[in-house]
Write a protein that holds these residues in place. Structure first.
Motif, PDB file in Angstrom:
ATOM      1  N   THR A  25       3.003  12.136  -3.567  1.00  0.00           N
ATOM      2  CA  THR A  25       3.704  10.918  -3.200  1.00  0.00           C
ATOM      3  C   THR A  25       4.889  10.820  -4.145  1.00  0.00           C
ATOM      4  O   THR A  25       4.798  11.166  -5.325  1.00  0.00           O
ATOM      5  N   VAL A  26       6.019  10.382  -3.607  1.00  0.00           N
ATOM      6  CA  VAL A  26       7.239  10.193  -4.391  1.00  0.00           C
ATOM      7  C   VAL A  26       7.683   8.761  -4.166  1.00  0.00           C
ATOM      8  O   VAL A  26       7.931   8.358  -3.028  1.00  0.00           O
ATOM      9  N   ASP A  27       7.737   8.006  -5.249  1.00  0.00           N
ATOM     10  CA  ASP A  27       8.226   6.631  -5.167  1.00  0.00           C
ATOM     11  C   ASP A  27       9.717   6.630  -5.444  1.00  0.00           C
ATOM     12  O   ASP A  27      10.198   7.337  -6.326  1.00  0.00           O
ATOM     13  N   VAL A  28      10.447   5.849  -4.682  1.00  0.00           N
ATOM     14  CA  VAL A  28      11.864   5.605  -4.938  1.00  0.00           C
ATOM     15  C   VAL A  28      11.918   4.159  -5.404  1.00  0.00           C
ATOM     16  O   VAL A  28      11.741   3.243  -4.618  1.00  0.00           O
ATOM     17  N   GLU A  29      12.094   3.965  -6.709  1.00  0.00           N
ATOM     18  CA  GLU A  29      12.022   2.631  -7.292  1.00  0.00           C
ATOM     19  C   GLU A  29      13.373   2.199  -7.821  1.00  0.00           C
ATOM     20  O   GLU A  29      13.972   2.876  -8.652  1.00  0.00           O
ATOM     21  N   GLY A  30      13.849   1.062  -7.321  1.00  0.00           N
ATOM     22  CA  GLY A  30      15.117   0.517  -7.769  1.00  0.00           C
ATOM     23  C   GLY A  30      15.016  -0.967  -7.996  1.00  0.00           C
ATOM     24  O   GLY A  30      13.937  -1.562  -7.904  1.00  0.00           O
ATOM     25  N   SER A  31      16.156  -1.578  -8.265  1.00  0.00           N
ATOM     26  CA  SER A  31      16.160  -3.003  -8.583  1.00  0.00           C
ATOM     27  C   SER A  31      15.822  -3.868  -7.371  1.00  0.00           C
ATOM     28  O   SER A  31      15.358  -4.993  -7.516  1.00  0.00           O
ATOM     29  N   GLY A  32      16.009  -3.354  -6.162  1.00  0.00           N
ATOM     30  CA  GLY A  32      15.754  -4.155  -4.968  1.00  0.00           C
ATOM     31  C   GLY A  32      14.393  -3.946  -4.354  1.00  0.00           C
ATOM     32  O   GLY A  32      14.057  -4.573  -3.358  1.00  0.00           O
ATOM     33  N   GLY A  33      13.590  -3.065  -4.913  1.00  0.00           N
ATOM     34  CA  GLY A  33      12.283  -2.791  -4.346  1.00  0.00           C
ATOM     35  C   GLY A  33      11.944  -1.322  -4.481  1.00  0.00           C
ATOM     36  O   GLY A  33      12.566  -0.597  -5.250  1.00  0.00           O
ATOM     37  N   SER A  34      10.965  -0.895  -3.716  1.00  0.00           N
ATOM     38  CA  SER A  34      10.573   0.515  -3.781  1.00  0.00           C
ATOM     39  C   SER A  34      10.072   0.990  -2.420  1.00  0.00           C
ATOM     40  O   SER A  34       9.685   0.198  -1.570  1.00  0.00           O
ATOM     41  N   VAL A  35      10.098   2.297  -2.261  1.00  0.00           N
ATOM     42  CA  VAL A  35       9.599   2.964  -1.064  1.00  0.00           C
ATOM     43  C   VAL A  35       8.785   4.155  -1.545  1.00  0.00           C
ATOM     44  O   VAL A  35       9.175   4.832  -2.493  1.00  0.00           O
ATOM     45  N   THR A  36       7.671   4.411  -0.904  1.00  0.00           N
ATOM     46  CA  THR A  36       6.855   5.569  -1.250  1.00  0.00           C
ATOM     47  C   THR A  36       6.881   6.564  -0.104  1.00  0.00           C
ATOM     48  O   THR A  36       6.651   6.202   1.047  1.00  0.00           O
ATOM     49  N   LEU A  37       7.177   7.814  -0.437  1.00  0.00           N
ATOM     50  CA  LEU A  37       7.131   8.909   0.533  1.00  0.00           C
ATOM     51  C   LEU A  37       5.799   9.630   0.350  1.00  0.00           C
ATOM     52  O   LEU A  37       5.433   9.998  -0.774  1.00  0.00           O
ATOM     53  N   TYR A  38       5.072   9.824   1.426  1.00  0.00           N
ATOM     54  CA  TYR A  38       3.821  10.571   1.411  1.00  0.00           C
ATOM     55  C   TYR A  38       4.129  11.925   2.038  1.00  0.00           C
ATOM     56  O   TYR A  38       4.460  12.000   3.221  1.00  0.00           O
ATOM     57  N   LEU A  39       4.008  12.991   1.247  1.00  0.00           N
ATOM     58  CA  LEU A  39       4.474  14.296   1.698  1.00  0.00           C
ATOM     59  C   LEU A  39       3.413  15.377   1.522  1.00  0.00           C
ATOM     60  O   LEU A  39       2.991  15.678   0.404  1.00  0.00           O
ATOM     61  N   ASP A  40       2.997  15.967   2.647  1.00  0.00           N
ATOM     62  CA  ASP A  40       2.228  17.205   2.574  1.00  0.00           C
ATOM     63  C   ASP A  40       3.200  18.297   2.162  1.00  0.00           C
ATOM     64  O   ASP A  40       4.418  18.153   2.280  1.00  0.00           O
TER      65      ASP A  40
END
Length: 79
Positions: A25-40
Motif C-alpha cells: 500500500t502506498v499512501d499519498v499524504e498531503g496537507s489536504g488529506g490522503s489517498v491510499t493505493l492498494y497495489l498487487d
C-alpha cells in the motif's frame, strides 16, 4: 468516485509492504488529506511504467516547445 491529489515537496509517501500477499500500500499524504493505493505486484510494476513513460513524454514535449496540456490516457502493459 473521483479523487484529486496535488503532489508537492511536502507530500509524503508512506509504504507498507505485505510480502506474503505480494502487495503493497502506498499512501499519498498531503496537507489536504490522503489517498491510499492498494497495489498487487503487477499493478505496482504497471504504475511505475506509466510514471516513467509520462515523465519521458513531459521532457520530450518541453524540448519540442509544445504548449499542450491535453489530457490523454496512459496505461502500462498488462502484467
Amino acid at each position: 468516485m473521483t479523487v484529486n491529489v496535488h503532489v508537492f515537496e511536502t507530500t509524503s509517501f508512506p509504504v507498507r509492504v505485505h510480502p506474503r500477499e505480494d502487495r503493497v500500500t502506498v499512501d499519498v499524504e498531503g496537507s489536504g488529506g490522503s489517498v491510499t493505493l492498494y497495489l498487487d505486484r503487477p499493478d505496482l510494476v504497471r504504475l511505475r511504467e506509466v510514471l516513467d513513460v509520462t515523465e519521458r513524454e513531459l521532457t520530450a514535449r518541453q524540448n519540442e516547445n509544445k504548449k499542450s496540456n491535453e489530457v490523454r490516457a496512459v496505461s502500462g502493459p498488462a502484467a
